[in-house]
Design an enzyme around this catalytic site. Structure first.
Site, PDB file in Angstrom:
ATOM      1  N   GLU A   1       1.278  -3.520  17.132  1.00 61.79           N
ATOM      2  CA  GLU A   1      -0.045  -3.200  17.707  1.00 61.79           C
ATOM      3  C   GLU A   1      -1.097  -4.164  17.178  1.00 61.79           C
ATOM      4  O   GLU A   1      -0.951  -4.689  16.074  1.00 61.79           O
ATOM      5  CB  GLU A   1      -0.489  -1.798  17.277  1.00 61.79           C
TER       6      GLU A   1
ATOM      7  N   HIS B   1      -1.527   1.623  -4.180  1.00 63.38           N
ATOM      8  CA  HIS B   1      -1.878   3.040  -4.042  1.00 63.38           C
ATOM      9  C   HIS B   1      -0.985   3.962  -4.861  1.00 63.38           C
ATOM     10  O   HIS B   1      -0.889   5.148  -4.569  1.00 63.38           O
ATOM     11  CB  HIS B   1      -1.868   3.443  -2.559  1.00 63.38           C
TER      12      HIS B   1
ATOM     13  N   GLN C   1       0.848  -1.192   0.000  1.00 61.81           N
ATOM     14  CA  GLN C   1       0.000   0.000   0.000  1.00 61.81           C
ATOM     15  C   GLN C   1       0.884   1.243   0.000  1.00 61.81           C
ATOM     16  O   GLN C   1       0.386   2.356  -0.069  1.00 61.81           O
ATOM     17  CB  GLN C   1      -0.875   0.024   1.252  1.00 61.81           C
TER      18      GLN C   1
ATOM     19  N   CYS D   1       0.424  20.769 -16.600  1.00 61.86           N
ATOM     20  CA  CYS D   1       0.491  19.727 -17.625  1.00 61.86           C
ATOM     21  C   CYS D   1       0.913  20.369 -18.953  1.00 61.86           C
ATOM     22  O   CYS D   1       0.332  21.386 -19.354  1.00 61.86           O
ATOM     23  CB  CYS D   1      -0.895  19.095 -17.761  1.00 61.86           C
TER      24      CYS D   1
HETATM   25  N1  APR Z   1       6.785  -2.447  12.180  1.00 62.89           N
HETATM   26  C1  APR Z   1       5.573  -2.951  11.817  1.00 62.89           C
HETATM   27  N2  APR Z   1       4.425  -2.269  11.937  1.00 62.89           N
HETATM   28  C2  APR Z   1       4.474  -1.021  12.442  1.00 62.89           C
HETATM   29  C3  APR Z   1       5.680  -0.426  12.840  1.00 62.89           C
HETATM   30  C4  APR Z   1       6.884  -1.194  12.700  1.00 62.89           C
HETATM   31  N3  APR Z   1       8.081  -0.721  13.055  1.00 62.89           N
HETATM   32  N4  APR Z   1       5.408   0.809  13.302  1.00 62.89           N
HETATM   33  C5  APR Z   1       4.082   0.993  13.191  1.00 62.89           C
HETATM   34  N5  APR Z   1       3.514  -0.123  12.673  1.00 62.89           N
HETATM   35  C6  APR Z   1       2.099  -0.368  12.367  1.00 62.89           C
HETATM   36  C7  APR Z   1       1.124   0.377  13.222  1.00 62.89           C
HETATM   37  O1  APR Z   1       0.864  -0.341  14.435  1.00 62.89           O
HETATM   38  C8  APR Z   1      -0.110   0.444  12.323  1.00 62.89           C
HETATM   39  O2  APR Z   1      -0.927  -0.700  12.486  1.00 62.89           O
HETATM   40  O3  APR Z   1       1.867   0.095  11.061  1.00 62.89           O
HETATM   41  C9  APR Z   1       0.491   0.408  10.914  1.00 62.89           C
HETATM   42  C10 APR Z   1       0.397   1.711  10.148  1.00 62.89           C
HETATM   43  O4  APR Z   1      -0.943   1.966   9.876  1.00 62.89           O
HETATM   44  P1  APR Z   1      -1.397   3.160   8.926  1.00 62.89           P
HETATM   45  O5  APR Z   1      -0.684   4.419   9.309  1.00 62.89           O
HETATM   46  O6  APR Z   1      -2.875   3.164   8.939  1.00 62.89           O
HETATM   47  O7  APR Z   1      -0.833   2.746   7.494  1.00 62.89           O
HETATM   48  P2  APR Z   1      -1.452   1.807   6.381  1.00 62.89           P
HETATM   49  O8  APR Z   1      -2.144   0.639   6.962  1.00 62.89           O
HETATM   50  O9  APR Z   1      -0.359   1.584   5.378  1.00 62.89           O
HETATM   51  O10 APR Z   1      -2.519   2.776   5.727  1.00 62.89           O
HETATM   52  C11 APR Z   1      -3.197   2.320   4.616  1.00 62.89           C
HETATM   53  O11 APR Z   1      -4.165   4.437   4.159  1.00 62.89           O
HETATM   54  O12 APR Z   1      -3.853   6.687   4.141  1.00 62.89           O
HETATM   55  C12 APR Z   1      -3.972   5.572   3.370  1.00 62.89           C
HETATM   56  O13 APR Z   1      -3.116   5.262   1.206  1.00 62.89           O
HETATM   57  C13 APR Z   1      -2.719   5.381   2.548  1.00 62.89           C
HETATM   58  O14 APR Z   1      -1.578   3.342   2.009  1.00 62.89           O
HETATM   59  C14 APR Z   1      -2.167   4.073   3.066  1.00 62.89           C
HETATM   60  C15 APR Z   1      -3.404   3.397   3.604  1.00 62.89           C
END
Ligand code: APR
Length: 246
Positions: free
Chosen positions: A218, A122, A104, A150
């Site tokens: 988490e 994404h 993602q 553009c």
């Molecule tokens: N190792 C593994 N996981 C981690 C770490 C780490 N060091 N640090 C944080 N995390 C976890 C957090 O606990 C959380 O569950 O990574 C996750 C990040 O979550 P989000 O910020 O929601 O990211 P993501 O799931 O990629 O979001 C999905 O949302 O905003 C849109 O397009 C954007 O691709 C993104 C999508």
């Protein structure tokens, strides 16, 4: 602290696996210093939430602000280096005949770590699109007031990422779905499991008999359906996992 232990049932599954898929989210880049989406924003952007900046409406309202936020993120990513989690995933690609990486993330750190054939659900932050025509642009016309324009229609340029409220590429999603459901083992790394349709991929995989493993410090909505949960950061957990491979 020692290295995370890999449970024996996961080791056995990986030994027997012909195909392995990884679904990654922004958590895997956290150890490279790239803030996750739901982490508090830092510096001058601290008062905005990504949901207020990463939408077509936000761009229409204030294209300059959204463009400058992405320029800041691009710079942040350029200064970051892939971490041991990205490197472990790149190394896994050589260990399984059928290996697919679905991400993602838009930061390109998987590719810089050596992963090939990355399915980017994404998009990619370094691509540029014409906001009006949606076509990819290799050349931009600089303008006094950002964003650039553009060269064909003069419309504002936007980053080539999928914003909230926009559809994913059907082709990339179909291929990602197939990668997850065809895999013997799916590793779900560093995603909050909140943003659909990507967040639904682990459940589809599970329903088709894939062994689902979550790597996340988490708990998330995916934890409940995972066969194994590694409650650790991606770097140490994936390094241990790589070492446990035959
Ligand atoms: N190792 C593994 N996981 C981690 C770490 C780490 N060091 N640090 C944080 N995390 C976890 C957090 O606990 C959380 O569950 O990574 C996750 C990040 O979550 P989000 O910020 O929601 O990211 P993501 O799931 O990629 O979001 C999905 O949302 O905003 C849109 O397009 C954007 O691709 C993104 C999508």
């Amino acid at each position: 602290m020692g290295m995370p232990e890999i449970p024996s049932n996961l080791q056995e599954r990986l030994r027997a696996a012909k195909s392995v898929a990884v679904l990654s989210g922004s958590g895997i880049s956290a150890e490279s210093g790239v803030p996750t989406f739901r982490d508090a924003q830092t510096g001058m952007w601290a008062r905005y939430s990504p949901e207020d900046l990463a939408t077509p409406q936000a761009f229409q309202r204030n294209p300059r602000m959204v463009w400058e936020w992405y320029q800041w993120r691009r710079q942040l990513v350029l200064e970051a280096q892939p971490n041991s989690g990205h490197l472990a995933i790149a190394a896994m690609e050589g260990r399984f005949a059928g290996f697919r990486l679905v991400t993602q993330n838009v930061d390109g750190l998987h590719q810089r770590a050596g992963s090939s054939r990355v399915l980017e659900l994404h998009g990619n932050i370094f691509r540029n699109l014409c906001f009006r025509e949606g076509i990819e642009l290799d050349e931009l016309v600089e303008s006094i007031e950002p964003p650039p324009r553009c060269p064909h229609c003069g419309g504002p340029v936007r980053p080539g990422v999928v914003w909230f409220g926009e559809s994913l590429s059907g082709k990339v999603f179909e291929e990602s779905l197939r990668a997850c459901t065809d895999a013997d083992v799916l590793l779900v790394v560093g995603t909050s499991g909140l943003v659909h349709p990507a967040a639904g991929l682990p459940a589809h995989a599970k329903a088709s008999g894939t062994f689902v493993v979550e790597v996340n410090p988490e708990s998330t909505p995916i934890s409940g359906l995972a066969d194994v949960v590694l409650r650790d950061k991606a770097g140490p957990a994936l390094t241990s996992l790589l070492e446990a491979l035959p």
